[in-house]
Design a protein around this motif. Sequence first.
Motif, PDB file in Angstrom:
ATOM      1  N   ASP A  36      -8.984 -18.997  13.900  1.00 22.42           N
ATOM      2  CA  ASP A  36      -8.838 -17.809  14.745  1.00 22.42           C
ATOM      3  C   ASP A  36      -8.446 -16.660  13.825  1.00 22.42           C
ATOM      4  O   ASP A  36      -7.483 -16.779  13.073  1.00 22.42           O
ATOM      5  N   ILE A  37      -9.188 -15.551  13.874  1.00 27.13           N
ATOM      6  CA  ILE A  37      -8.903 -14.444  12.951  1.00 27.13           C
ATOM      7  C   ILE A  37      -7.708 -13.606  13.405  1.00 27.13           C
ATOM      8  O   ILE A  37      -7.242 -12.751  12.656  1.00 27.13           O
ATOM      9  N   MET A  38      -7.226 -13.847  14.623  1.00 29.95           N
ATOM     10  CA  MET A  38      -6.016 -13.185  15.116  1.00 29.95           C
ATOM     11  C   MET A  38      -5.034 -14.276  15.565  1.00 29.95           C
ATOM     12  O   MET A  38      -4.727 -14.406  16.749  1.00 29.95           O
ATOM     13  N   PRO A  39      -4.571 -15.075  14.610  1.00 30.71           N
ATOM     14  CA  PRO A  39      -3.795 -16.269  14.961  1.00 30.71           C
ATOM     15  C   PRO A  39      -2.421 -15.960  15.546  1.00 30.71           C
ATOM     16  O   PRO A  39      -1.750 -15.021  15.134  1.00 30.71           O
ATOM     17  N   ARG A  40      -2.044 -16.793  16.491  1.00 33.71           N
ATOM     18  CA  ARG A  40      -0.716 -16.699  17.097  1.00 33.71           C
ATOM     19  C   ARG A  40       0.261 -17.633  16.406  1.00 33.71           C
ATOM     20  O   ARG A  40       1.435 -17.666  16.733  1.00 33.71           O
ATOM     21  N   GLY A  41      -0.255 -18.417  15.430  1.00 35.78           N
ATOM     22  CA  GLY A  41       0.565 -19.311  14.629  1.00 35.78           C
ATOM     23  C   GLY A  41      -0.248 -19.780  13.441  1.00 35.78           C
ATOM     24  O   GLY A  41      -1.483 -19.694  13.447  1.00 35.78           O
ATOM     25  N   ASP A  42       0.434 -20.258  12.406  1.00 36.35           N
ATOM     26  CA  ASP A  42      -0.266 -20.769  11.231  1.00 36.35           C
ATOM     27  C   ASP A  42      -1.134 -21.959  11.621  1.00 36.35           C
ATOM     28  O   ASP A  42      -0.690 -22.857  12.338  1.00 36.35           O
ATOM     29  N   GLY A  43      -2.384 -21.955  11.169  1.00 37.17           N
ATOM     30  CA  GLY A  43      -3.296 -23.052  11.456  1.00 37.17           C
ATOM     31  C   GLY A  43      -4.003 -22.956  12.797  1.00 37.17           C
ATOM     32  O   GLY A  43      -4.657 -23.905  13.224  1.00 37.17           O
ATOM     33  N   HIS A  44      -3.909 -21.817  13.473  1.00 37.24           N
ATOM     34  CA  HIS A  44      -4.540 -21.597  14.784  1.00 37.24           C
ATOM     35  C   HIS A  44      -6.060 -21.676  14.634  1.00 37.24           C
ATOM     36  O   HIS A  44      -6.663 -20.894  13.908  1.00 37.24           O
ATOM     37  N   ILE A  45      -6.662 -22.631  15.321  1.00 39.40           N
ATOM     38  CA  ILE A  45      -8.110 -22.827  15.254  1.00 39.40           C
ATOM     39  C   ILE A  45      -8.738 -22.714  16.639  1.00 39.40           C
ATOM     40  O   ILE A  45      -8.036 -22.793  17.657  1.00 39.40           O
ATOM     41  N   LEU A  46     -10.048 -22.549  16.641  1.00 39.80           N
ATOM     42  CA  LEU A  46     -10.820 -22.480  17.880  1.00 39.80           C
ATOM     43  C   LEU A  46     -11.902 -23.545  17.848  1.00 39.80           C
ATOM     44  O   LEU A  46     -12.607 -23.687  16.850  1.00 39.80           O
ATOM     45  N   THR A  70     -13.339 -33.090  20.346  1.00 46.86           N
ATOM     46  CA  THR A  70     -13.056 -32.370  19.104  1.00 46.86           C
ATOM     47  C   THR A  70     -11.666 -31.742  19.159  1.00 46.86           C
ATOM     48  O   THR A  70     -10.945 -31.739  18.158  1.00 46.86           O
ATOM     49  N   VAL A  71     -11.263 -31.219  20.307  1.00 42.74           N
ATOM     50  CA  VAL A  71      -9.911 -30.670  20.463  1.00 42.74           C
ATOM     51  C   VAL A  71      -8.876 -31.739  20.127  1.00 42.74           C
ATOM     52  O   VAL A  71      -7.934 -31.491  19.368  1.00 42.74           O
ATOM     53  N   GLN A  72      -9.046 -32.926  20.672  1.00 47.65           N
ATOM     54  CA  GLN A  72      -8.092 -34.009  20.406  1.00 47.65           C
ATOM     55  C   GLN A  72      -8.065 -34.353  18.915  1.00 47.65           C
ATOM     56  O   GLN A  72      -6.993 -34.480  18.315  1.00 47.65           O
ATOM     57  N   THR A  88      -0.111 -26.458  20.882  1.00 45.62           N
ATOM     58  CA  THR A  88      -0.422 -25.785  22.138  1.00 45.62           C
ATOM     59  C   THR A  88      -1.936 -25.734  22.217  1.00 45.62           C
ATOM     60  O   THR A  88      -2.606 -25.323  21.265  1.00 45.62           O
ATOM     61  N   ILE A  89      -2.470 -26.184  23.357  1.00 45.57           N
ATOM     62  CA  ILE A  89      -3.900 -26.171  23.618  1.00 45.57           C
ATOM     63  C   ILE A  89      -4.122 -25.185  24.767  1.00 45.57           C
ATOM     64  O   ILE A  89      -3.502 -25.315  25.820  1.00 45.57           O
ATOM     65  N   GLN A  90      -5.021 -24.198  24.558  1.00 44.63           N
ATOM     66  CA  GLN A  90      -5.255 -23.194  25.596  1.00 44.63           C
ATOM     67  C   GLN A  90      -6.742 -22.953  25.776  1.00 44.63           C
ATOM     68  O   GLN A  90      -7.497 -22.937  24.798  1.00 44.63           O
ATOM     69  N   GLN A  91      -7.140 -22.740  27.040  1.00 42.06           N
ATOM     70  CA  GLN A  91      -8.507 -22.340  27.367  1.00 42.06           C
ATOM     71  C   GLN A  91      -8.393 -21.316  28.484  1.00 42.06           C
ATOM     72  O   GLN A  91      -7.746 -21.553  29.492  1.00 42.06           O
ATOM     73  N   PHE A  92      -8.986 -20.160  28.272  1.00 40.00           N
ATOM     74  CA  PHE A  92      -8.933 -19.068  29.239  1.00 40.00           C
ATOM     75  C   PHE A  92     -10.312 -18.869  29.857  1.00 40.00           C
ATOM     76  O   PHE A  92     -11.315 -18.881  29.139  1.00 40.00           O
ATOM     77  N   SER A  93     -10.373 -18.672  31.176  1.00 38.56           N
ATOM     78  CA  SER A  93     -11.652 -18.461  31.859  1.00 38.56           C
ATOM     79  C   SER A  93     -11.603 -17.208  32.715  1.00 38.56           C
ATOM     80  O   SER A  93     -10.770 -17.094  33.618  1.00 38.56           O
ATOM     81  N   GLU A  94     -12.513 -16.302  32.398  1.00 43.90           N
ATOM     82  CA  GLU A  94     -12.696 -15.016  33.070  1.00 43.90           C
ATOM     83  C   GLU A  94     -11.531 -14.056  32.762  1.00 43.90           C
ATOM     84  O   GLU A  94     -10.461 -14.484  32.339  1.00 43.90           O
ATOM     85  N   PRO A  95     -11.758 -12.763  32.943  1.00 50.59           N
ATOM     86  CA  PRO A  95     -10.743 -11.773  32.591  1.00 50.59           C
ATOM     87  C   PRO A  95      -9.388 -12.010  33.256  1.00 50.59           C
ATOM     88  O   PRO A  95      -8.339 -11.868  32.608  1.00 50.59           O
ATOM     89  N   PHE A 102     -16.504 -14.185  25.793  1.00 45.28           N
ATOM     90  CA  PHE A 102     -17.127 -14.949  26.861  1.00 45.28           C
ATOM     91  C   PHE A 102     -18.139 -15.970  26.357  1.00 45.28           C
ATOM     92  O   PHE A 102     -19.319 -15.961  26.707  1.00 45.28           O
ATOM     93  N   HIS A 103     -17.630 -16.858  25.507  1.00 45.13           N
ATOM     94  CA  HIS A 103     -18.276 -18.094  25.094  1.00 45.13           C
ATOM     95  C   HIS A 103     -17.149 -19.118  25.167  1.00 45.13           C
ATOM     96  O   HIS A 103     -16.061 -18.870  24.639  1.00 45.13           O
ATOM     97  N   THR A 104     -17.384 -20.236  25.832  1.00 40.08           N
ATOM     98  CA  THR A 104     -16.331 -21.232  25.990  1.00 40.08           C
ATOM     99  C   THR A 104     -15.670 -21.519  24.654  1.00 40.08           C
ATOM    100  O   THR A 104     -16.358 -21.705  23.643  1.00 40.08           O
ATOM    101  N   HIS A 105     -14.349 -21.537  24.636  1.00 43.03           N
ATOM    102  CA  HIS A 105     -13.605 -21.901  23.436  1.00 43.03           C
ATOM    103  C   HIS A 105     -12.214 -22.378  23.824  1.00 43.03           C
ATOM    104  O   HIS A 105     -11.678 -21.987  24.853  1.00 43.03           O
ATOM    105  N   VAL A 106     -11.685 -23.257  22.984  1.00 41.15           N
ATOM    106  CA  VAL A 106     -10.360 -23.814  23.209  1.00 41.15           C
ATOM    107  C   VAL A 106      -9.517 -23.534  21.969  1.00 41.15           C
ATOM    108  O   VAL A 106      -9.934 -23.809  20.849  1.00 41.15           O
TER     109      VAL A 106
END
Length: 142
Positions: A36-46, A70-72, A88-95, A102-106
């Motif tokens: 993630d190019i705007m990480p909320r923590g070290d090692g934050h991936i998508l 893949t998340v697991q 922390t695992i997060q997935q956001f849907s819609e504004p 707006f491409h599925t990502h976790v």
Amino acid sequence: MPTPAYDDQNVFAKILRGELPSHKVYEDDKTLVIMDIMPRGDGHILVIPKNPSRNIFDIAEDDLNAVMATVQKMARIVITAFAADGTTIQQFSEPAGGQVVFHTHVHVIPRFEGVSLRPHTGDMADNDVLAAQAEKIREALS
């Protein structure tokens, strides 16, 4: 709830097509994992599916299953790579749910006791820092 149409000009679609750079840490036939190019923590991936989908509402079940597998896998890897205490695992849907791209990502974020998530400021992380963290994750994969 009707889901708006998928926009193939979103940033993740462009990354998948090779039109934009990213720090890739893992890839299989159905998923791609990037820093993630705007990480909320070290090692934050998508974790993103390779097939187009807007979010949880329109993703094909087999793509969702692949993403979550893949998340697991990556949650376990970032724990090892960063000696983290949890994730922390997060997935956001819609504004209204907080989704911005707006491409599925976790999001998979390594977490440490007593360390709060950084705020989402919109500022990009240092490229060298992201590259080093990506390498750390790739090393933990091998």
